[in-house]
Design an enzyme around this catalytic site. Sequence first.
Site, PDB file in Angstrom:
ATOM      1  N   LYS A  49     -27.979 -57.340 -15.228  1.00 32.09           N
ATOM      2  CA  LYS A  49     -27.993 -58.751 -15.661  1.00 32.09           C
ATOM      3  C   LYS A  49     -29.418 -59.224 -15.898  1.00 32.09           C
ATOM      4  O   LYS A  49     -29.682 -59.978 -16.820  1.00 32.09           O
ATOM      5  CB  LYS A  49     -27.355 -59.644 -14.584  1.00 32.09           C
ATOM      6  CG  LYS A  49     -25.886 -59.391 -14.385  1.00 32.09           C
ATOM      7  CD  LYS A  49     -25.347 -60.186 -13.214  1.00 32.09           C
ATOM      8  CE  LYS A  49     -25.820 -59.699 -11.870  1.00 32.09           C
ATOM      9  NZ  LYS A  49     -25.351 -58.393 -11.447  1.00 32.09           N
ATOM     10  N   GLN A  86     -24.766 -60.137  -8.042  1.00 34.07           N
ATOM     11  CA  GLN A  86     -23.573 -59.305  -7.808  1.00 34.07           C
ATOM     12  C   GLN A  86     -22.636 -59.368  -9.025  1.00 34.07           C
ATOM     13  O   GLN A  86     -23.115 -59.599 -10.112  1.00 34.07           O
ATOM     14  CB  GLN A  86     -22.844 -59.711  -6.515  1.00 34.07           C
ATOM     15  CG  GLN A  86     -23.634 -59.408  -5.246  1.00 34.07           C
ATOM     16  CD  GLN A  86     -24.557 -60.519  -4.827  1.00 34.07           C
ATOM     17  OE1 GLN A  86     -24.187 -61.670  -4.888  1.00 34.07           O
ATOM     18  NE2 GLN A  86     -25.762 -60.193  -4.396  1.00 34.07           N
ATOM     19  N   GLY A 119     -30.934 -57.544  -6.211  1.00 35.59           N
ATOM     20  CA  GLY A 119     -32.299 -57.096  -6.471  1.00 35.59           C
ATOM     21  C   GLY A 119     -32.440 -56.537  -7.857  1.00 35.59           C
ATOM     22  O   GLY A 119     -31.523 -55.897  -8.364  1.00 35.59           O
ATOM     23  N   HIS A 120     -33.560 -56.834  -8.490  1.00 36.36           N
ATOM     24  CA  HIS A 120     -33.862 -56.121  -9.719  1.00 36.36           C
ATOM     25  C   HIS A 120     -35.348 -55.817  -9.762  1.00 36.36           C
ATOM     26  O   HIS A 120     -36.155 -56.497  -9.146  1.00 36.36           O
ATOM     27  CB  HIS A 120     -33.375 -56.847 -10.972  1.00 36.36           C
ATOM     28  CG  HIS A 120     -33.663 -58.298 -10.985  1.00 36.36           C
ATOM     29  ND1 HIS A 120     -32.673 -59.233 -10.922  1.00 36.36           N
ATOM     30  CD2 HIS A 120     -34.823 -58.969 -11.021  1.00 36.36           C
ATOM     31  CE1 HIS A 120     -33.217 -60.420 -10.925  1.00 36.36           C
ATOM     32  NE2 HIS A 120     -34.523 -60.298 -10.989  1.00 36.36           N
ATOM     33  N   ASP A 141     -25.006 -54.870 -10.162  1.00 34.34           N
ATOM     34  CA  ASP A 141     -25.956 -53.881 -10.698  1.00 34.34           C
ATOM     35  C   ASP A 141     -25.709 -53.550 -12.167  1.00 34.34           C
ATOM     36  O   ASP A 141     -26.003 -52.446 -12.618  1.00 34.34           O
ATOM     37  CB  ASP A 141     -25.914 -52.565  -9.887  1.00 34.34           C
ATOM     38  CG  ASP A 141     -26.030 -52.810  -8.410  1.00 34.34           C
ATOM     39  OD1 ASP A 141     -26.907 -53.593  -8.040  1.00 34.34           O
ATOM     40  OD2 ASP A 141     -25.243 -52.237  -7.632  1.00 34.34           O
TER      41      ASP A 141
HETATM   42  P1  IMP Z   1     -23.123 -58.225   1.411  1.00 36.92           P
HETATM   43  O1  IMP Z   1     -23.257 -59.048   0.160  1.00 36.92           O
HETATM   44  O2  IMP Z   1     -24.445 -57.721   1.919  1.00 36.92           O
HETATM   45  O3  IMP Z   1     -22.317 -58.922   2.459  1.00 36.92           O
HETATM   46  O4  IMP Z   1     -22.281 -56.908   1.036  1.00 36.92           O
HETATM   47  C1  IMP Z   1     -20.910 -56.975   0.663  1.00 36.92           C
HETATM   48  C2  IMP Z   1     -20.583 -55.976  -0.429  1.00 36.92           C
HETATM   49  O5  IMP Z   1     -21.236 -56.376  -1.639  1.00 36.92           O
HETATM   50  C3  IMP Z   1     -21.078 -54.557  -0.161  1.00 36.92           C
HETATM   51  O6  IMP Z   1     -20.164 -53.645  -0.732  1.00 36.92           O
HETATM   52  C4  IMP Z   1     -22.392 -54.481  -0.904  1.00 36.92           C
HETATM   53  O7  IMP Z   1     -22.752 -53.161  -1.252  1.00 36.92           O
HETATM   54  C5  IMP Z   1     -22.060 -55.315  -2.123  1.00 36.92           C
HETATM   55  N1  IMP Z   1     -23.251 -55.932  -2.741  1.00 36.92           N
HETATM   56  C6  IMP Z   1     -23.939 -56.994  -2.295  1.00 36.92           C
HETATM   57  N2  IMP Z   1     -24.946 -57.281  -3.131  1.00 36.92           N
HETATM   58  C7  IMP Z   1     -24.880 -56.411  -4.141  1.00 36.92           C
HETATM   59  C8  IMP Z   1     -25.631 -56.224  -5.347  1.00 36.92           C
HETATM   60  O8  IMP Z   1     -26.574 -56.956  -5.684  1.00 36.92           O
HETATM   61  N3  IMP Z   1     -25.217 -55.190  -6.130  1.00 36.92           N
HETATM   62  C9  IMP Z   1     -24.163 -54.399  -5.833  1.00 36.92           C
HETATM   63  N4  IMP Z   1     -23.436 -54.538  -4.734  1.00 36.92           N
HETATM   64  C10 IMP Z   1     -23.782 -55.533  -3.894  1.00 36.92           C
END
Ligand code: IMP
Length: 431
Positions: A16, A226, A40-41, A13
């Site tokens: 990017k 991420q 997501g953006h 977040d």
């Molecule tokens: P997962 O990717 O859904 O398995 O989540 C694993 C961890 O990554 C969790 O703490 C989520 O909140 C975090 N996470 C996954 N995608 C994002 C993102 O795009 N931005 C911020 N945190 C993310």
Amino acid sequence: MPLEVIVGAQWGDEGKGRIVDLMSAGADYVARYNGGDNAGHTVTVGDRTFALHLVPSGILHPQITCVLGNGMVVHPGTLLEEIDSLREAGVEVTPGRLRVSHAAHVITPAHRALDQAEERARGAQEIGTTGRGIGPAYTDKAARHGLRMEALRGPDESFRKAVRAHVATVNRGLERLYDAEPLDADAIVSEYAEYARRLAPYVADTAGLLSEALDSGRRVLAEGAQGTLLDLDHGTYPYVTSSHPTAPGALLGLGLGLRPVERVVGVTKAFQTRVGAGPFPTEVDGEVALRLRGTGENPWDEFGTTTGRPRRVGWLDLVLLRYAVRVNGLTELALTKLDVLSGLDPIQLCVAYRAGEEVHPQLPYGPAELAPYEAVYETLPGWEADLTSIRRWEELPEAARAFVRRVAELAGTPVRFASVGPEREQVVTAP
Ligand code: IMP
């Protein structure tokens, strides 16, 4: 043959998307290399604003071809929804402009059900996943029984059999291990056969495509989802995602070698945020947190684009930023949301960690073990002025310029851009 890699230097977040947007002028390809619709953006097309989870925002630039690389896990339903909403907004999305790697893995409702069941079972140890099936899809990939996008090219009997077998396997786990409801395999098979019919034309050998493009001098931006601290190997394990957001992940996740890499841009906010669980040494609450987070009224406030969860917020952590510089080989930094610090006085920068009597300017043992540390802060004067209409470095208040210079100095890496608002032109280029 320039390949420019754009990575999140924090927990995701970082903004990017907008740095990619800025660097897209003059680029020919924007290629995403990891993750799925957990990212997501928000994009604005005319008077419409919507969230994109899979398609890179480069799609809004007519000269750009977008690629979803082999390092990704793709939910076909989400992808089709995005294609449809972009088209409704008047953006041209054709198989000529959007290419999906044949080797990317497919997410199914069974992966999502399993992700959610696993989270429930973790109880107090939950990771706080987005529930989008990301972990289970990568688990299947590593276990060598995943479904790849190439299977969607010919939704024949073997495809139906593979989907049915996958749902049956997950159902056994859901029922026996998690006491959860099984899924309807026939319904999923029909749903996925329809997705396959629509998505087949988009499936391609994207690694070959990108490598030819680079050989013929085209400019490719590799966009990570991420951030560094969510990397499966190099992040705050186990509070991580299941892919590789770090810069080397771009090469694996796009099927490219080391040779074309020209720049590696790390995107960091001027403060720190985190969604989901896990240690966060510079976390703050109270008045400062409310200021950093915003109210949730604006799309740029600190609430998740995918889940709507309020993000945890804190002061910028230079110990972690220096780590991100190291593991990604960053050549430069882009600092986002500098404008949000206006009115906060003083501003704190975490320059080291303390555990008992010991002070550590570097991470003593990787980022997985952050819990014992307390942040050591350097205090900088704040500024009152609203920065959102400033476009030139010299017009920034001296305290804001001093903040940017100090971040660059402590990170050992130049700051190239600082953003001062959500719009495309709200950026200051640092000297
Ligand atoms: P997962 O990717 O859904 O398995 O989540 C694993 C961890 O990554 C969790 O703490 C989520 O909140 C975090 N996470 C996954 N995608 C994002 C993102 O795009 N931005 C911020 N945190 C993310």
